[in-house]
Design a protein around this motif. Sequence first.
Motif, PDB file in Angstrom:
ATOM      1  N   VAL A 109      64.372  34.856  46.895  1.00 17.22           N
ATOM      2  CA  VAL A 109      63.977  35.107  45.724  1.00 17.22           C
ATOM      3  C   VAL A 109      65.408  36.223  45.833  1.00 17.22           C
ATOM      4  CG1 VAL A 109      62.810  33.109  45.137  1.00 17.22           C
ATOM      5  CG2 VAL A 109      62.614  35.765  44.510  1.00 17.22           C
ATOM      6  N   LYS A 110      66.080  36.457  45.271  1.00 18.92           N
ATOM      7  CA  LYS A 110      66.305  37.926  45.206  1.00 18.92           C
ATOM      8  C   LYS A 110      65.859  38.784  43.329  1.00 18.92           C
ATOM      9  CE  LYS A 110      70.384  39.972  41.835  1.00 18.92           C
ATOM     10  NZ  LYS A 110      71.576  39.522  41.193  1.00 18.92           N
ATOM     11  N   VAL A 111      65.308  39.547  43.847  1.00 23.18           N
ATOM     12  CA  VAL A 111      64.343  41.104  42.980  1.00 23.18           C
ATOM     13  C   VAL A 111      65.819  40.380  42.069  1.00 23.18           C
ATOM     14  CG1 VAL A 111      63.881  42.783  42.937  1.00 23.18           C
ATOM     15  CG2 VAL A 111      64.294  42.221  45.188  1.00 23.18           C
ATOM     16  N   GLY A 112      64.529  41.175  41.106  1.00 26.79           N
ATOM     17  CA  GLY A 112      64.706  40.852  39.062  1.00 26.79           C
ATOM     18  C   GLY A 112      65.355  40.489  38.870  1.00 26.79           C
ATOM     19  N   VAL A 113      65.502  39.139  39.323  1.00 29.97           N
ATOM     20  CA  VAL A 113      65.790  37.389  38.206  1.00 29.97           C
ATOM     21  C   VAL A 113      64.663  36.827  38.007  1.00 29.97           C
ATOM     22  CG1 VAL A 113      67.811  38.245  39.186  1.00 29.97           C
ATOM     23  CG2 VAL A 113      66.705  36.431  40.101  1.00 29.97           C
ATOM     24  N   PRO A 114      64.232  35.963  37.145  1.00 24.79           N
ATOM     25  CA  PRO A 114      63.057  35.184  36.384  1.00 24.79           C
ATOM     26  C   PRO A 114      63.452  34.058  37.801  1.00 24.79           C
ATOM     27  CG  PRO A 114      65.109  34.918  34.463  1.00 24.79           C
ATOM     28  CD  PRO A 114      65.768  36.348  36.145  1.00 24.79           C
ATOM     29  N   ILE A 115      62.751  33.843  38.690  1.00 24.40           N
ATOM     30  CA  ILE A 115      62.207  32.869  39.687  1.00 24.40           C
ATOM     31  C   ILE A 115      60.969  33.122  39.391  1.00 24.40           C
ATOM     32  CG2 ILE A 115      62.938  31.773  41.513  1.00 24.40           C
ATOM     33  CD1 ILE A 115      65.541  31.741  40.513  1.00 24.40           C
ATOM     34  N   ASN A 116      60.413  32.300  39.026  1.00 25.87           N
ATOM     35  CA  ASN A 116      58.573  32.234  39.302  1.00 25.87           C
ATOM     36  C   ASN A 116      58.395  31.086  40.518  1.00 25.87           C
ATOM     37  OD1 ASN A 116      55.911  32.481  38.774  1.00 25.87           O
ATOM     38  ND2 ASN A 116      55.952  30.622  36.968  1.00 25.87           N
ATOM     39  N   ILE A 117      58.015  31.647  41.452  1.00 28.89           N
ATOM     40  CA  ILE A 117      57.968  29.841  42.144  1.00 28.89           C
ATOM     41  C   ILE A 117      56.363  30.824  43.072  1.00 28.89           C
ATOM     42  CG2 ILE A 117      58.228  29.743  44.940  1.00 28.89           C
ATOM     43  CD1 ILE A 117      61.079  29.956  44.027  1.00 28.89           C
ATOM     44  N   THR A 118      55.410  30.675  42.994  1.00 30.34           N
ATOM     45  CA  THR A 118      54.305  30.263  43.475  1.00 30.34           C
ATOM     46  C   THR A 118      53.489  29.514  44.271  1.00 30.34           C
ATOM     47  OG1 THR A 118      53.436  29.106  41.252  1.00 30.34           O
ATOM     48  CG2 THR A 118      53.395  31.968  41.237  1.00 30.34           C
ATOM     49  N   ASN A 119      54.355  28.031  44.085  1.00 28.85           N
ATOM     50  CA  ASN A 119      53.927  27.240  45.039  1.00 28.85           C
ATOM     51  C   ASN A 119      54.539  25.939  45.329  1.00 28.85           C
ATOM     52  OD1 ASN A 119      54.248  24.744  42.912  1.00 28.85           O
ATOM     53  ND2 ASN A 119      52.367  26.158  42.686  1.00 28.85           N
ATOM     54  N   ILE A 120      54.463  25.301  46.185  1.00 30.25           N
ATOM     55  CA  ILE A 120      55.823  24.479  47.196  1.00 30.25           C
ATOM     56  C   ILE A 120      56.686  23.738  45.328  1.00 30.25           C
ATOM     57  CG2 ILE A 120      56.666  22.789  48.172  1.00 30.25           C
ATOM     58  CD1 ILE A 120      54.211  23.018  50.401  1.00 30.25           C
ATOM     59  N   GLU A 121      55.336  22.790  44.566  1.00 32.08           N
ATOM     60  CA  GLU A 121      55.862  22.640  43.325  1.00 32.08           C
ATOM     61  C   GLU A 121      57.124  23.406  42.914  1.00 32.08           C
ATOM     62  OE1 GLU A 121      55.650  19.368  42.867  1.00 32.08           O
ATOM     63  OE2 GLU A 121      54.287  19.043  44.686  1.00 32.08           O
ATOM     64  N   ASP A 122      57.222  24.563  42.800  1.00 29.21           N
ATOM     65  CA  ASP A 122      58.145  25.373  41.688  1.00 29.21           C
ATOM     66  C   ASP A 122      59.556  25.108  41.977  1.00 29.21           C
ATOM     67  OD1 ASP A 122      55.649  25.926  40.084  1.00 29.21           O
ATOM     68  OD2 ASP A 122      55.963  27.851  40.875  1.00 29.21           O
ATOM     69  N   LEU A 123      59.747  24.341  43.868  1.00 32.42           N
ATOM     70  CA  LEU A 123      61.202  25.067  43.929  1.00 32.42           C
ATOM     71  C   LEU A 123      61.901  23.878  43.780  1.00 32.42           C
ATOM     72  CD1 LEU A 123      60.188  25.440  47.887  1.00 32.42           C
ATOM     73  CD2 LEU A 123      61.487  26.492  46.056  1.00 32.42           C
ATOM     74  N   LYS A 124      61.238  23.100  42.889  1.00 37.57           N
ATOM     75  CA  LYS A 124      61.998  22.200  42.171  1.00 37.57           C
ATOM     76  C   LYS A 124      62.636  22.258  41.070  1.00 37.57           C
ATOM     77  CE  LYS A 124      58.567  19.924  38.938  1.00 37.57           C
ATOM     78  NZ  LYS A 124      57.289  18.937  39.019  1.00 37.57           N
ATOM     79  N   ASN A 125      62.060  23.181  40.335  1.00 37.88           N
ATOM     80  CA  ASN A 125      63.563  24.068  39.011  1.00 37.88           C
ATOM     81  C   ASN A 125      64.310  24.951  39.650  1.00 37.88           C
ATOM     82  OD1 ASN A 125      61.280  22.731  38.020  1.00 37.88           O
ATOM     83  ND2 ASN A 125      59.567  24.914  38.455  1.00 37.88           N
ATOM     84  N   TYR A 126      65.070  24.955  41.064  1.00 41.16           N
ATOM     85  CA  TYR A 126      66.071  26.024  41.413  1.00 41.16           C
ATOM     86  C   TYR A 126      66.552  25.069  42.186  1.00 41.16           C
ATOM     87  CZ  TYR A 126      62.238  29.599  38.557  1.00 41.16           C
ATOM     88  OH  TYR A 126      61.655  29.730  38.246  1.00 41.16           O
ATOM     89  N   THR A 127      68.094  25.932  42.359  1.00 45.34           N
ATOM     90  CA  THR A 127      68.664  24.924  43.470  1.00 45.34           C
ATOM     91  C   THR A 127      68.156  26.077  45.013  1.00 45.34           C
ATOM     92  OG1 THR A 127      70.862  24.996  42.097  1.00 45.34           O
ATOM     93  CG2 THR A 127      70.798  25.101  44.230  1.00 45.34           C
TER      94      THR A 127
END
Length: 244
Positions: A109-127
Motif C-alpha cells: 500500500v502507499k505510505v501516508g494514505v488512509p488504507i487500513n488492511i490488517t487481514n485478508i477480509e479488509d481487501l474487499k474495501n479497496y481496489t
Amino acid sequence: MVIGTVALSGCTQEDENKIIIGTSADFPPFEYKASNQTIIGFDIDLIKKILTDQGYTVEVQDIGFDSLIPSLQTGKIDVIAAAMTITDARLQEVDFSDPYYDANQAVLVKVGVPINITNIEDLKNYTVGAQTGSTGWAWVNDTLVATGKLSSDNFKSYDLYTDAVADLIIGPERVGAIVIDSPVAQAFAEKGNVKIALDIITNENYGFAVKKGNTELLAQINEGLTAVKATTYWDDLIEEYFAS
C-alpha cells in the motif's frame, strides 16, 4: 559434451551454443533494468552463471510475463528466468528446474494514505491490483473474486508490476493495494513510497523453466544450480540482492 547436446536440445538460434533467456524485467531484485537499460538481477546473474560455466553464450530478452510461456513453447526463447512460481498448472505447459528460491505474497500500500488492511477480509474495501499471469493475480482471483469477497470491478490487472506500483503511488483513486511476491514487495518498500501492509503465506518455490521435454537442457541447469550453490558465488549473490 555441451555443444553436442545443445544441438539435440534445440536452441532457438542458428548458433547452437547460444541460449536465449526470456524474462520480465520489472521485478526487482530478481530481474530489472539498470540505468543503462541492461537487464540485471538475482535470476539473471544466477542463470547466466549456470549456463556460461557450461560453455553457453547467453542472450536475455525482456518479454511481458504473461507471454513468457507461449514464447518458450513456440521456440522464441530457450529458458524462462523470471521468478516464476512452480505450480501444477504451469507444469502442464513447461518443465521446471529444481527450486532456487522460496517466497510468499504480500500486500503493498502507499505510505501516508488512509488504507487500513490488517487481514485478508479488509481487501474487499479497496481496489486491488496484481500482474496478469502471476501467482499474486491467481491468489486475488481465487481467494477474493471467485468467492465473492471482492467485486471483479475492484480487481485491476496489470501487464507490468512497475505500472501497478506507479498507480499505487498516485493514490487510492487508481488502486488501493497490490498483491505481489514478498521479496519484490520488500524491494519496492525500501524506496519509501510504499509499505507492506500484510503478509500472505503461500509457500511458493521459484524455478527456471524450459520447453516441455527438453530434458538435456533441464539436467544441465539442475547440475549447474547445484554446483553454483556450493560456491561462494551463491553467497555473494544473496548478499548483493537480498542483504538488508
